[in-house]
Motif scaffolding. Structure first.
Motif, mmCIF file in Angstrom:
data_model
loop_
_atom_site.group_PDB
_atom_site.id
_atom_site.type_symbol
_atom_site.label_atom_id
_atom_site.label_comp_id
_atom_site.label_asym_id
_atom_site.label_seq_id
_atom_site.Cartn_x
_atom_site.Cartn_y
_atom_site.Cartn_z
ATOM 1 N N SER A 1 0.788 -1.230 0.000
ATOM 2 C CA SER A 1 0.000 0.000 0.000
ATOM 3 C C SER A 1 0.826 1.288 0.000
ATOM 4 O O SER A 1 0.270 2.364 -0.106
ATOM 5 C CB SER A 1 -0.951 0.005 1.202
ATOM 6 N N PRO A 46 -1.082 -2.152 -6.966
ATOM 7 C CA PRO A 46 -2.095 -2.835 -6.154
ATOM 8 C C PRO A 46 -3.003 -3.751 -6.972
ATOM 9 O O PRO A 46 -3.657 -4.625 -6.406
ATOM 10 C CB PRO A 46 -2.889 -1.694 -5.516
ATOM 11 N N ASP A 47 -3.018 -3.587 -8.297
ATOM 12 C CA ASP A 47 -3.898 -4.433 -9.121
ATOM 13 C C ASP A 47 -3.228 -5.709 -9.591
ATOM 14 O O ASP A 47 -3.807 -6.482 -10.346
ATOM 15 C CB ASP A 47 -4.350 -3.648 -10.361
ATOM 16 N N TYR A 106 -6.196 -11.127 -4.287
ATOM 17 C CA TYR A 106 -6.157 -10.955 -2.844
ATOM 18 C C TYR A 106 -6.829 -12.140 -2.141
ATOM 19 O O TYR A 106 -7.918 -12.563 -2.533
ATOM 20 C CB TYR A 106 -6.817 -9.641 -2.448
ATOM 21 N N LYS A 129 -9.292 -6.803 -0.606
ATOM 22 C CA LYS A 129 -8.951 -6.083 -1.817
ATOM 23 C C LYS A 129 -9.380 -4.609 -1.701
ATOM 24 O O LYS A 129 -8.607 -3.694 -1.996
ATOM 25 C CB LYS A 129 -9.652 -6.734 -3.015
ATOM 26 N N ALA A 130 -10.627 -4.417 -1.226
ATOM 27 C CA ALA A 130 -11.133 -3.054 -1.067
ATOM 28 C C ALA A 130 -10.292 -2.290 -0.046
ATOM 29 O O ALA A 130 -9.980 -1.102 -0.223
ATOM 30 C CB ALA A 130 -12.600 -3.104 -0.637
ATOM 31 N N GLN A 137 -6.931 -1.233 -1.497
ATOM 32 C CA GLN A 137 -7.147 -0.142 -2.439
ATOM 33 C C GLN A 137 -7.335 1.178 -1.696
ATOM 34 O O GLN A 137 -6.745 2.208 -2.033
ATOM 35 C CB GLN A 137 -8.377 -0.461 -3.317
ATOM 36 N N LYS A 138 -8.122 1.114 -0.614
ATOM 37 C CA LYS A 138 -8.410 2.311 0.174
ATOM 38 C C LYS A 138 -7.140 2.822 0.847
ATOM 39 O O LYS A 138 -6.847 4.028 0.836
ATOM 40 C CB LYS A 138 -9.471 1.967 1.230
ATOM 41 N N PHE A 180 -4.101 2.251 -0.070
ATOM 42 C CA PHE A 180 -3.188 2.711 -1.119
ATOM 43 C C PHE A 180 -3.476 4.161 -1.481
ATOM 44 O O PHE A 180 -2.571 4.993 -1.539
ATOM 45 C CB PHE A 180 -3.318 1.790 -2.334
ATOM 46 N N GLU A 181 -4.773 4.466 -1.701
ATOM 47 C CA GLU A 181 -5.156 5.839 -2.050
ATOM 48 C C GLU A 181 -4.820 6.809 -0.918
ATOM 49 O O GLU A 181 -4.270 7.886 -1.154
ATOM 50 C CB GLU A 181 -6.666 5.920 -2.356
#
Lengths: 309, 508
Positions: free
Chosen positions: A93, A105-106, A110, A288-289, A292-293, A295-296
């Motif tokens: 992340s 991240p993609d 996961y 996974k979510a 992603q969160k 990471f952002e």
């Protein structure tokens, strides 16, 4: 020259043994050297996990470059159903926003999040600072120094975000790990450090705030960052299991079930208790979510603090 | 007192003793094989400890650790190839002694010095751990910078022959250590855009290439008969009178090792080089150093084994592991529910004392097991040279890749081997290259961290603390001494040359 021929023959023989040994073992990549904090959890996770899957597994340590080398190896094994990575938070992340990596991240399938520990903002017990407010006030004349376990690590990001979002004046000094940073804190070379409960309990430290959305059990008088008038900052040290992209849905499901059963097993729970690792299971979609969160959010912190390339 | 007795009881169980014997023996063999060192040995044995109780597992790991640090000296002496980086300084005098047919004596001194250093540092650990730990905490970045500067100055003298060639190799090692992530900003340096290089060059593959592989190349390309035979490994312990004569060397090496080992971020390889440099300045037999003088072996081996005991000081007293090896030990303790930290001594006194007892038994076991282990190497080296060299190449590559599991390290080892071969042919010493790689990162990160702490003011380094000032004064004195001694020597030489010239007119 005869001896040269001997040795070439010996080397050729040795070269063939590897091919004979390569079987369908499950490889669990740990992107740190053996014996580190992540490695210990991974090695306690591995026996139950492979038992659940019904396979033989091997933990392989591929260390280097803030855990990205080992992580890249998992990402590059696209479609290989016999390799997974036991990953730390930073490699998934943070690092992809910091430098050019062969993965993002993609790049993963996961599987699950296993453990997660919130971080605390801490000062040395020998200092007379007892609250975050006092810390901010005393930093106005002479900025404090905060340590971290390296540039671009979670302790670094947590403090960088705090500095950006509050009146606290503090500058960053990176060390080569939490241990050396603790040494520096004990010698008053640095004054502030953000890290987990394990560190907090093992050294003479005083927690001033916790980087979580609610107060932590056992530390009921330690306020959250949000309570101190800052935006909600959530920084936890977590670990999880990822597989490469391109594996079959069936295989991914097997992994996910085995992971859930492992995390819920008594054996792993006993270990986690001892090692002060806080079990925090998340299934494939949630994990996974979550990544992603995070990471952002981390990317935003890095941009605010001027740390992106 | 009850606690101590109970701890001795814990350490003298058959499981623990068996673990010590197996661990120490395996450690000596692993350490002796070029490429496989302490880290690889511990990695191999760590998984076995999961099913053991805490004392037994620590006994196994401490055995492997101490054994491997000693084992490195065997191949350093026999074939000029240190089994581990920690023993690199042992080659300076160990191999010349072998060439002179004094291999039994050299191995005897290496074994005894290792034992002596190990035990002395255990004693220090038992009696002074809290005080030493407190002192070590005062070694912040600026103090470490001053210490590393001092060490580097001393070490400049180590390179035999041309000073310039030594400096070239030292700078090369320093440069190698800079490849990879910047320690302060995390940005990639000298990677030429290749992702594989961003993890940097690890010490083990470089050492393996510089010593083990280059030695293999040298032997194969040599037509000299001597290069194609390995002398029979035998062990002869020094007599009491010899020990008495060199006691001061043993004590100095052990103290240097104990001190350096207690500091964060240095380690056994650095300790051995610093100790060797000290012997070069202070030993009464310093003129012979580098030509096969036991004092050189003593300096290196007593100090690197003294690190094994004192490395536990910050780990046990503060929960701060000083190097990779103690970090792994700490990991093993955590698995068994013991978390090293400031409260360990109070909460787990019995375990800590049992560890002390284990450390001492391990050192005794090392002394006892030295003979059979060296016997094993004797049989190994009786094989045709081709097999021995093939084996060395194999273990070198296994060792190079197993530290980080990064295939790049194989390429690094091979290229360093070729580079080292060329350097050796050109008469460049390789030790400075390793020293540069060992001390380079410490020098760079302590300087840059120090500048962050002093907010860019280098002058305030000199007055930062009593320790820092003392160290910088020592550096100044050392420089003045070296320059004065150099000038005096130059004058004396010029005077004799003049005398010779006037007595014997030039014939041409």
């Amino acid at each position: 020259m005869k001896s040269l021929r001997y040795s070439l023959a010996a080397l050729a023989l040795i070269g063939t043994t590897h091919a004979a040994m390569a079987a369908d073992n499950l490889e669990i990549i740990v992107p740190f050297a053996a014996g580190g904090a992540t490695d210990i959890v991974a090695r306690s996770f591995e026996p139950t996990f492979s038992q659940q899957l019904g396979v033989t597994s091997v933990v392989r340590n591929v260390a280097g470059a803030s855990a990205t080398v080992g992580t890249a190896e998992v990402a590059n094994s696209e479609g290989n159903p016999n390799i997974i990575g036991y990953e730390p938070a930073g490699a998934l992340s943070i690092q992809p926003s910091l430098k050019k990596l062969p993965y993002g991240p993609d790049s993963f399938t996961y599987i699950c999040r296993t453990v997660s520990n919130p971080m605390f903002l801490m000062v040395s017990k020998s200092s007379d600072i007892t609250s975050f407010k006092q810390l901010v006030e005393e930093s106005q004349d002479q900025p404090f120094l905060y340590g971290s376990s390296g540039p671009g690590t979670l302790p670094h990001l947590a403090m960088a975000a705090t500095v950006v979002n509050s009146d606290l004046k503090a500058e960053h000094v990176p060390y080569s790990g939490s241990g050396p940073a603790m040494n520096a804190l004990a010698g008053n070379e640095i004054q502030i450090m953000a890290d987990t409960e394990t560190i907090l309990e093992n050294y003479d430290l005083r927690p001033l705030a916790v980087f979580a959305d609610h107060r932590v059990e056992g530390y009921d008088d330690v306020p959250t960052i949000e309570e101190l008038g800052l935006p909600a900052l959530d920084f936890s040290v977590w670990q999880g299991v990822v597989a490469p992209k391109g594996i079959s849905d069936e295989r991914a499901k097997q992994y996910a079930e085995a992971c859930k059963a492992t995390v819920e097993s008594d054996k792993f729970k006993t270990f986690a208790d001892k090692a002060k690792a806080n079990i925090a299971y998340l299934g494939p979609d949630d994990f996974k979510a979550f990544v992603q969160k995070r990471f952002e959010a981390n990317k935003q912190v890095l941009e605010d603090a001027g740390l992106t390339q | 007192m009850d606690v101590i007795l109970a701890a001795v009881g814990d350490a003298f169980t058959w499981q623990a003793l068996l673990a010590i014997v197996i661990g120490t023996w395996a450690g000596i063999i692993i350490g002796g094989l070029p490429g496989l060192g302490s880290v690889v040995g511990l990695t191999i044995f760590l998984p076995f400890t999961f099913g053991m109780d805490v004392i037994t597992s620590m006994a196994l790991l401490i055995g492997v650790y101490c054994g491997s640090v000693y084992g490195g000296s065997i191949t350093a002496i026999l074939i000029n190839t240190p089994g581990t980086p920690q023993s690199a300084a042992t080659t300076f005098d160990g191999y010349p002694m072998t060439q002179q047919g004094r291999v039994d004596e050299a191995l005897g001194w290496a074994t005894f010095a290792s034992f002596f250093g190990g035990v002395l540092s255990c004693v220090l650990l038992i009696f002074c751990a809290p005080q030493l730990a407190k002192f070590a905490v005062n070694f912040g970045s600026i103090e470490v910078f001053a210490l590393v500067c001092l060490a580097m100055l001393c070490i400049v003298g180590i390179s035999r022959g041309s000073l310039l060639k030594g400096l070239v190799c030292g700078m090369m090692g320093f440069f190698f250590s800079m490849v990879g992530s910047d320690p302060i900003t995390g940005a990639d340096r000298f990677t030429f855009g290749t992702y594989a290089l961003s993890s940097g060059l690890d010490l083990i593959p470089v050492v393996v290439g510089a010593f083990a592989l280059s030695e293999v190349f040298v032997r194969f390309s040599s037509r000299d008969e001597e290069a194609t035979t390995i002398p029979e490994a035998r062990l002869r312990f020094p007599g009491l009178r010899d020990i008495g004569r060199r006691l001061i060397e043993l004590v100095r090496g052990s103290f240097i090792g104990s001190f350096v080992g207690a500091l964060p971020g240095t380690g056994a390889a650095a300790a051995a080089f610093i100790s060797y440099a000290a012997a070069q300045k202070l030993s009464p037999r310093r003129a012979n150093l580098g030509k096969g003088e036991p004092d050189g072996i003593i300096a290196s081996e007593s100090s690197n084994n003294a690190v094994t005991g004192s490395a536990f000081i910050p780990t046990l007293a503060l929960g701060i592991p000083g190097d990779v090896v103690t970090a792994m030990m700490m990991g093993a303790m955590v698995i068994h529910g013991i978390t090293p930290g400031v409260r360990l001594m109070q909460d787990q006194a019995q375990t800590v004392y049992a560890l002390f007892v284990v450390l001492i038994i391990v050192n005794v076991a090392m002394l006892v097991l030295s003979k059979p282990s060296i016997g094993l190497f004797r049989y190994l080296f009786k094989l045709p040279l081709g097999f021995v060299m093939g084996g060395i190449v194999m273990f070198s590559f296994i060792g190079a890749v197993s530290v980080r599991g990064n295939p790049l390290d194989l390429v690094v080892a091979a290229l360093t081997g070729i580079l080292a071969y060329v350097l050796r042919r050109g008469g460049y010493p390789l030790a400075p290259l390793v020293i540069g790689m060992v001390l380079g990162p410490a020098l760079e990160s302590s300087l840059r961290r120090g500048l962050l702490i002093s907010r860019g003011d280098f002058l305030s380094f000199f007055t930062h603390s009593g320790i820092a000032t003392t160290l910088f004064v020592l550096i100044g004195l050392f420089l003045i001494w070296t320059v004065t001694a150099g000038v005096l020597e130059w004058r004396a030489r010029a005077a004799t040359r003049r005398k010779a010239a006037s007595a014997q007119p030039v014939s041409e």
